[in-house]
Scaffold this motif. Structure first.
Motif, short mmCIF file in Angstrom:
data_model
loop_
_atom_site.label_atom_id
_atom_site.label_comp_id
_atom_site.label_asym_id
_atom_site.label_seq_id
_atom_site.Cartn_x
_atom_site.Cartn_y
_atom_site.Cartn_z
N ASN A 110 0.87 -1.17 0.00
CA ASN A 110 0.00 0.00 0.00
C ASN A 110 0.91 1.23 0.00
OD1 ASN A 110 -1.52 2.26 0.97
ND2 ASN A 110 -3.09 0.85 1.73
N HIS A 111 0.75 2.09 -1.00
CA HIS A 111 1.59 3.28 -1.13
C HIS A 111 1.62 4.09 0.17
CE1 HIS A 111 3.34 6.74 -3.29
NE2 HIS A 111 2.54 7.48 -2.56
N LEU A 112 0.47 4.18 0.83
CA LEU A 112 0.38 4.96 2.07
C LEU A 112 1.17 4.29 3.18
CD1 LEU A 112 -3.43 5.76 1.85
CD2 LEU A 112 -1.51 7.17 1.09
N GLY A 114 3.84 2.65 2.60
CA GLY A 114 5.22 3.02 2.27
C GLY A 114 5.61 4.33 2.95
N HIS A 115 4.75 5.36 2.80
CA HIS A 115 5.02 6.64 3.48
C HIS A 115 5.05 6.43 5.00
CE1 HIS A 115 4.98 9.44 0.17
NE2 HIS A 115 3.79 9.06 -0.26
N ALA A 116 4.08 5.65 5.50
CA ALA A 116 3.92 5.51 6.95
C ALA A 116 5.14 4.87 7.61
CB ALA A 116 2.67 4.68 7.26
N VAL A 134 0.64 13.60 4.99
CA VAL A 134 0.20 14.72 4.16
C VAL A 134 0.82 14.62 2.77
CG1 VAL A 134 -0.53 16.57 5.73
CG2 VAL A 134 1.89 16.05 5.53
N SER A 135 -0.01 14.33 1.77
CA SER A 135 0.53 14.16 0.42
C SER A 135 -0.39 14.82 -0.58
CB SER A 135 0.70 12.68 0.12
OG SER A 135 -0.56 12.08 -0.06
N GLY A 136 -0.17 14.52 -1.86
CA GLY A 136 -1.00 15.12 -2.90
C GLY A 136 -2.40 14.54 -2.92
N THR A 306 8.80 12.74 -0.39
CA THR A 306 8.09 12.63 -1.67
C THR A 306 8.26 11.19 -2.19
OG1 THR A 306 10.08 13.61 -2.63
CG2 THR A 306 8.21 15.06 -2.37
N ASP A 307 7.44 10.84 -3.19
CA ASP A 307 7.39 9.45 -3.63
C ASP A 307 8.76 8.90 -4.04
OD1 ASP A 307 4.74 9.56 -3.11
OD2 ASP A 307 4.08 9.65 -5.20
N ASN A 308 9.02 7.68 -3.62
CA ASN A 308 10.32 7.06 -3.92
C ASN A 308 10.17 5.54 -3.83
OD1 ASN A 308 11.36 6.10 -1.04
ND2 ASN A 308 10.34 8.07 -0.78
ZN ZN Z 1 2.96 9.51 -2.06
#
Ligand code: ZN
Ligand code: KG4
Length: 352
Positions: A110-112, A114-116, A134-136, A306-308
């Motif tokens: 899950n992309h989120l 990944g951020h988390a 907090v993202s786009g 940011t996304d990576n």
């Molecule tokens: Zn993102």
């Protein structure tokens, strides 16, 4: 443990190789900005085609830089959603092909998540922690209790904060993506010149709203005398907007700290993640709030906000350790909430 991570859910094509002992062996991010710029935003079809064109080469570069062969990998992770579905399909199919050919476990991340979990890659933050994401596409406060275990405390009922930054930038002709441009333009601006609303401030709960603030910026611009978009005005609008957004964000986060503490009296970690977490003013405001509240803030380095691909590889490692692999018939998910049990926020549109 060594995992390849692939990210293709929006307009960044990314591939990275990360180890179980938290080393980033390579982290390649290819921005498609030039492809999308003429349209003033991300065009899903162009994004999908660009991912298809760039991804193989980028993976080869990431593997070479890391100095590993596919045979050295323990798994291959790809963003499985949420995001622009054409791009997600490209990443997932590529990961499936690598997993099949090299007989590796597939990890659909899950992309989120990944951020988390990035703060655990960079700083080994223990569970549970409070997350301001907090993202786009998202603006949420979550209690992160473990891998795959989230309790949503608040979400936006309309726009995500990154979206609001992008729209303000568009109104001011600053370009795309707006966040970094608004941040730069705000430097030296007067944050008190325009009286903008702090949506939801003072209300109970942890939900956000940014569409009223965005509209207020629109009216402010319209009310400027002709030739109004002079540099000083732009700087003052950006500074006023950033401060209003920051104050709204901190008000909601303070409530979330209270709710988090009520659940976990002994936990004291707060993490900020997602593209907007790259914003220095917001990081500083959150740092002050955390200090006042006796919480320890972890804000990953800006390129990891940011996304990576590194965040996807790391979330893959966390899942692989728990045996949470995916079958090869995994279906990419355009929508994929971290907390599927969270009740819908009142008045929330589809994005919440
Ligand atoms: Zn993102
Ligand atoms: O996490 P991300 O790279 O992609 C999504 O998953 O959405 O976040 C992108 C968002 C964009 O809206 C961008 O304008 C915003 O993050 N952003 C920023 C900054 N850098 C990126 N917003 C405010 N200040 C920044 N420095």
């Amino acid at each position: 443990m060594i995992v390849l991570g692939i990210e293709t859910s929006c307009d960044e094509t990314a591939a990275a190789v990360v180890t179980g002992d938290r080393r980033i062996l390579s982290d390649r991010v290819l921005s498609q900005l030039d492809d999308h710029r003429p349209f003033g935003g991300v065009v899903p079809e162009i994004a999908a085609r660009a991912h298809l064109e760039y991804l193989d080469g980028l993976i080869a570069e990431a593997m070479e830089e890391a100095g590993v062969a596919f045979a050295d990998l323990d798994g291959v992770a790809a963003t499985g959603g949420p995001g622009l579905i054409g791009g997600v399909i490209v990443g997932v199919m590529t990961a499936k092909a690598i997993a099949t050919v090299h007989d590796l476990p597939l990890l659909a991340v899950n992309h989120l998540e990944g951020h988390a979990l990035t703060a655990r890659l960079t700083d080994d933050v223990p569970f549970p922690f409070l997350l301001l994401l907090v993202s786009g596409g998202h603006c949420q406060l979550l209690a992160v209790e473990g891998v795959g275990k989230y309790t949503r405390l608040g979400t936006t009922v309309d726009d995500a904060l990154g979206e609001a930054f992008d729209k303000v930038a568009k109104m001011l002709d600053l370009g795309y993506p707006g966040g970094p441009l608004v941040e730069r333009a705000a430097r030296g601006g007067d944050p008190a010149r325009f009286a903008l609303p702090r949506p939801m401030k003072g209300r109970p709960g942890c939900h956000f709203s940014f569409s009223g603030l965005k509209t207020a910026v629109k009216h402010t611009i319209a009310a400027l005398p002709s030739g109004g978009l002079a540099a000083t005005n732009v700087a003052d609008i950006c500074a006023s907007f950033q401060t209003a957004a920051g104050e709204a964000l901190m008000d909601r986060t303070r409530n979330a700290i209270g709710e988090f503490r009520a659940r976990y009296p002994d936990a004291d970690n707060i993490v900020i993640a997602g593209g907007v977490a790259a914003n220095s003013t917001l990081r500083a405001l959150l740092g002050e709030l955390a200090e006042r509240e006796g919480m320890r803030l972890t804000a990953p380095p800006q390129p990891l906000c940011t996304d990576n691909g590194a965040m996807i590889a790391w979330a893959g490692i966390e899942r692989l350790r728990l045996g949470l692999t995916n079958p090869l018939d995994f279906r990419p998910r355009p929508r994929w909430p971290l907390d599927p049990d969270a009740p819908p926020a009142a008045f929330a549109g589809v994005k919440a």
